[in-house]
Every structure is written in structure tokens, then in C-alpha cells.
Design a protein around this motif. Structure first.
Motif, PDB file in Angstrom:
ATOM      1  N   SER A 175      -1.192 -29.703   1.583  1.00  0.00           N
ATOM      2  CA  SER A 175      -0.187 -28.901   0.887  1.00  0.00           C
ATOM      3  C   SER A 175      -0.097 -27.551   1.575  1.00  0.00           C
ATOM      4  N   LEU A 176       1.113 -27.247   2.060  1.00  0.00           N
ATOM      5  CA  LEU A 176       1.323 -25.951   2.704  1.00  0.00           C
ATOM      6  C   LEU A 176       2.105 -25.071   1.734  1.00  0.00           C
ATOM      7  N   HIS A 177       1.663 -23.816   1.623  1.00  0.00           N
ATOM      8  CA  HIS A 177       2.176 -22.918   0.596  1.00  0.00           C
ATOM      9  C   HIS A 177       2.551 -21.601   1.274  1.00  0.00           C
ATOM     10  N   THR A 178       3.672 -21.010   0.891  1.00  0.00           N
ATOM     11  CA  THR A 178       4.053 -19.750   1.540  1.00  0.00           C
ATOM     12  C   THR A 178       3.142 -18.613   1.120  1.00  0.00           C
ATOM     13  N   ALA A 179       2.359 -18.789   0.043  1.00  0.00           N
ATOM     14  CA  ALA A 179       1.396 -17.747  -0.340  1.00  0.00           C
ATOM     15  C   ALA A 179       0.382 -17.517   0.776  1.00  0.00           C
ATOM     16  N   ALA A 180       0.121 -18.567   1.593  1.00  0.00           N
ATOM     17  CA  ALA A 180      -0.816 -18.396   2.704  1.00  0.00           C
ATOM     18  C   ALA A 180      -0.266 -17.420   3.723  1.00  0.00           C
ATOM     19  N   LEU A 181       1.066 -17.457   3.939  1.00  0.00           N
ATOM     20  CA  LEU A 181       1.671 -16.493   4.868  1.00  0.00           C
ATOM     21  C   LEU A 181       1.529 -15.069   4.333  1.00  0.00           C
ATOM     22  N   PHE A 182       1.772 -14.897   3.021  1.00  0.00           N
ATOM     23  CA  PHE A 182       1.589 -13.586   2.399  1.00  0.00           C
ATOM     24  C   PHE A 182       0.146 -13.119   2.579  1.00  0.00           C
ATOM     25  N   ASP A 183      -0.793 -14.076   2.369  1.00  0.00           N
ATOM     26  CA  ASP A 183      -2.208 -13.755   2.536  1.00  0.00           C
ATOM     27  C   ASP A 183      -2.510 -13.350   3.967  1.00  0.00           C
ATOM     28  N   PHE A 184      -1.836 -13.999   4.914  1.00  0.00           N
ATOM     29  CA  PHE A 184      -2.047 -13.631   6.322  1.00  0.00           C
ATOM     30  C   PHE A 184      -1.605 -12.192   6.575  1.00  0.00           C
ATOM     31  N   GLY A 185      -0.509 -11.782   5.927  1.00  0.00           N
ATOM     32  CA  GLY A 185      -0.090 -10.390   6.038  1.00  0.00           C
ATOM     33  C   GLY A 185      -1.144  -9.445   5.497  1.00  0.00           C
ATOM     34  N   VAL A 186      -1.698  -9.799   4.322  1.00  0.00           N
ATOM     35  CA  VAL A 186      -2.765  -8.974   3.735  1.00  0.00           C
ATOM     36  C   VAL A 186      -3.946  -8.891   4.691  1.00  0.00           C
ATOM     37  N   TYR A 187      -4.290 -10.049   5.287  1.00  0.00           N
ATOM     38  CA  TYR A 187      -5.415 -10.130   6.233  1.00  0.00           C
ATOM     39  C   TYR A 187      -5.214  -9.153   7.391  1.00  0.00           C
ATOM     40  N   LEU A 188      -4.018  -9.195   7.992  1.00  0.00           N
ATOM     41  CA  LEU A 188      -3.754  -8.316   9.135  1.00  0.00           C
ATOM     42  C   LEU A 188      -3.838  -6.854   8.720  1.00  0.00           C
ATOM     43  N   VAL A 189      -3.300  -6.527   7.526  1.00  0.00           N
ATOM     44  CA  VAL A 189      -3.332  -5.127   7.081  1.00  0.00           C
ATOM     45  C   VAL A 189      -4.765  -4.664   6.862  1.00  0.00           C
ATOM     46  N   VAL A 190      -5.580  -5.527   6.232  1.00  0.00           N
ATOM     47  CA  VAL A 190      -6.959  -5.107   5.945  1.00  0.00           C
ATOM     48  C   VAL A 190      -7.743  -4.899   7.239  1.00  0.00           C
ATOM     49  N   VAL A 191      -7.614  -5.859   8.181  1.00  0.00           N
ATOM     50  CA  VAL A 191      -8.325  -5.693   9.462  1.00  0.00           C
ATOM     51  C   VAL A 191      -7.844  -4.419  10.162  1.00  0.00           C
ATOM     52  N   GLY A 192      -6.518  -4.230  10.192  1.00  0.00           N
ATOM     53  CA  GLY A 192      -5.967  -3.074  10.902  1.00  0.00           C
ATOM     54  C   GLY A 192      -6.414  -1.766  10.296  1.00  0.00           C
ATOM     55  N   VAL A 193      -6.347  -1.656   8.957  1.00  0.00           N
ATOM     56  CA  VAL A 193      -6.720  -0.385   8.323  1.00  0.00           C
ATOM     57  C   VAL A 193      -8.198  -0.095   8.528  1.00  0.00           C
ATOM     58  N   THR A 194      -9.060  -1.116   8.320  1.00  0.00           N
ATOM     59  CA  THR A 194     -10.504  -0.877   8.468  1.00  0.00           C
ATOM     60  C   THR A 194     -10.842  -0.451   9.887  1.00  0.00           C
ATOM     61  N   MET A 195     -10.264  -1.171  10.868  1.00  0.00           N
ATOM     62  CA  MET A 195     -10.601  -0.833  12.255  1.00  0.00           C
ATOM     63  C   MET A 195     -10.029   0.515  12.650  1.00  0.00           C
ATOM     64  N   THR A 196      -8.831   0.873  12.131  1.00  0.00           N
ATOM     65  CA  THR A 196      -8.283   2.189  12.446  1.00  0.00           C
ATOM     66  C   THR A 196      -9.193   3.287  11.921  1.00  0.00           C
ATOM     67  N   ILE A 197      -9.645   3.134  10.663  1.00  0.00           N
ATOM     68  CA  ILE A 197     -10.524   4.159  10.082  1.00  0.00           C
ATOM     69  C   ILE A 197     -11.795   4.285  10.925  1.00  0.00           C
ATOM     70  N   ILE A 198     -12.429   3.141  11.233  1.00  0.00           N
ATOM     71  CA  ILE A 198     -13.733   3.213  11.896  1.00  0.00           C
ATOM     72  C   ILE A 198     -13.600   3.734  13.319  1.00  0.00           C
ATOM     73  N   GLN A 199     -12.549   3.275  14.028  1.00  0.00           N
ATOM     74  CA  GLN A 199     -12.388   3.778  15.408  1.00  0.00           C
ATOM     75  C   GLN A 199     -12.046   5.256  15.435  1.00  0.00           C
ATOM     76  N   THR A 200     -11.244   5.717  14.459  1.00  0.00           N
ATOM     77  CA  THR A 200     -10.891   7.132  14.449  1.00  0.00           C
ATOM     78  C   THR A 200     -12.123   7.986  14.183  1.00  0.00           C
TER      79      THR A 200
END
Lengths: 140, 122
Positions: free
Chosen positions: A110-135
Motif C-alpha cells: 500500500s502506497l500512501h501520499t502521507a509518506a511523501l509528506f513524511d519525506f518532506g518532514v525528514y528533509l527539513v529535520v535533517v537540514g535544520v539540525t545539520m545547519t544548527i550544528i555546522q553553524t
């Protein structure tokens, strides 16, 4: 003082993949079991932070040449896009769709578009955490 | 079969608990940082691995649920626990923590002096 970090670096090379694949597992298991985009993103970010601890900032940047600010932007766009799909199909904003597909190797899935939304959340969380730590890490 | 499974589960979990209790006693009784790191890294890693193995066997044999995540956790602890202890004790040696006064042998000292001379510190 400069020291030789062979043990830490070699362990990191193995442990990084364990943590990363566990993060992928958490991400895909999020629909039926505990997990999801947020936790998966944090675990992925922690794997990259482990690389940052064992090697230095410049090495990690050449290993993973990612601009994390673009990563946040792409994640937000994916989340907004999946929410907006429904508007073009005469449904309310944020309506999700799912269906069963027969994929090779996986069988009935079963493929669900909520997984795509979750992928967006995933990218945002990785990006924000790494931006904070690298800065913080860059400040001399 | 259930009795055998329960015996295995109880054996592994109680062995793990005993090892963790030994870790706690060692942390109180041993004199300096290095001996404490020795107690804390080895026996607690083994203890937690035993407890996880017991939990894994309980869910596999009694509940019929094979959970590979626990096996991955055992592998992960087995790799990272000793490395964490190694990093902590080495960084405290470099920071100048002295070993216990009854220590008769310090192999790292010569290497440490050589490293300091090479990099021109002090």
C-alpha cells in the motif's frame, strides 16, 4: 593536541551505516509502528554528527556535498506539494490518497501520499539540525 | 518447550542483572578513573547484551515474534560500548588524570612524552 584517532574513525565507518539504515527503517516503519519522519530525520542527523565528531568539518563536507539550507527548502516544498495535490483534484487541502500496488520483489504494497509528506518532514529535520550544528561548529 | 524457553530467558536476564550490579559495585569500590572505566565498560556491556538477548528470546520463543532490531541493538552495543570507554579514558589521560598510586607500569607515558615533543607542546 593532535592525536591519532584510528579506533574512533574505523568504528565510525561501520557504525554510521548501522545508524543510517536504522533511520531509514524508522522512516518507512512510521505508518504502522512507532517512528516516522521526525525521528528518522533526527537519527540520520545524529549519524552525520558522529561523522563530524570522528573526522573534521571539511572532510565531512567533501564526503556529503549537501547545502543543508537547500535541503530545508526542498523538504518544505515537498510537504506543501503533497498537501496541494488534493486541491487540483477537487478535494480539500491536505486530503491524502492511498492505493494498493503490485510491485516486483515487494508483492502487494500500500502506497500512501502521507509518506511523501513524511519525506518532506525528514528533509527539513535533517537540514535544520545539520545547519544548527555546522553553524555552531564553524565559529572560531 | 515453554519451560525450556523460560529457563533460557530467566538465565540470560538474571546473568545480565548480576553483571550490571557488579558494574555498580565496581564504580563505587575501585580507586581511580581507569579501573572504573574498566569495570564500567566491560561488565555493563556484557550485562546489557545479556538482558537484550533474554528479551529477544522471550519475544521469539514465547510470543512468536522475531524482532531483528534487538539483535542489531546487541551488535551496536558490542561495537560502541568499549570504543566509548576507550575514548573517555584516553581523553582523560591526555587531560592529565593521574593513575592510582599503586600503579607499577605506564606504557602510554613514553609515547605521550614523544608526542608532546614532536608537536612542540610545553
Amino acid at each position: 593536541m593532535k592525536v591519532n584517532n584510528v579506533i574512533l574513525q574505523f568504528t565510525t565507518k561501520i557504525v554510521f551505516f548501522i545508524i543510517f539504515f536504522f533511520a531509514v527503517h524508522i522512516f518507512f516503519a512510521g505508518h504502522y509502528t512507532p517512528g516516522g519522519g521526525f525521528v528518522g530525520g533526527l537519527v540520520t542527523a545524529s549519524a552525520i554528527v558522529l561523522l563530524l565528531v570522528a573526522f573534521d568539518l571539511k572532510t565531512v563536507r567533501s564526503l556529503l556535498p549537501i547545502n543543508y539550507i537547500y535541503m530545508v527548502a526542498i523538504g518544505l516544498l515537498i510537504a506543501l506539494g503533497t498537501a496541494a495535490i488534493a486541491m487540483f483534484l477537487d478535494e480539500p487541502f491536505f486530503t491524502h490518497f492511498f492505493d494498493y500496488f503490485y510491485l516486483p520483489l515487494f508483492g502487494k504494497t500500500s502506497l500512501h501520499t502521507a509518506a511523501l509528506f513524511d519525506f518532506g518532514v525528514y528533509l527539513v529535520v535533517v537540514g535544520v539540525t545539520m545547519t544548527i550544528i555546522q553553524t555552531i561548529g564553524e565559529d572560531e | 518447550m515453554t519451560i525450556l524457553a523460560n529457563i533460557l530467558v530467566i538465565f540470560f536476564i538474571s546473568v545480565g542483572l548480576i553483571f550490571i550490579a557488579v558494574t555498580a559495585i565496581g564504580l563505587f569500590r575501585l580507586p581511580d578513573l581507569y579501573t572504573r572505566a574498566h569495570a564500567a565498560s566491560k561488565s555493563s556491556t556484557l550485562g546489557v547484551m545479556c538482558i537484550l538477548l533474554g528479551v529477544f528470546l522471550h519475544f521469539w520463543l514465547n510470543e512468536g515474534h522475531f524482532n531483528p532490531g534487538i539483535l542489531l541493538g546487541i551488535l551496536f552495543l558490542f561495537i560502541t560500548g568499549p570504543v566509548g570507554a576507550h575514548i573517555m579514558s584516553r581523553s582523560s589521560y591526555l587531560a592529565g588524570v593521574k593513575p592510582w598510586k599503586g600503579t607499577v607500569r605506564d606504557d602510554l607515558k613514553e609515547e605521550f612524552e614523544r608526542m608532546k615533543k614532536e608537536q612542540g607542546i610545553k
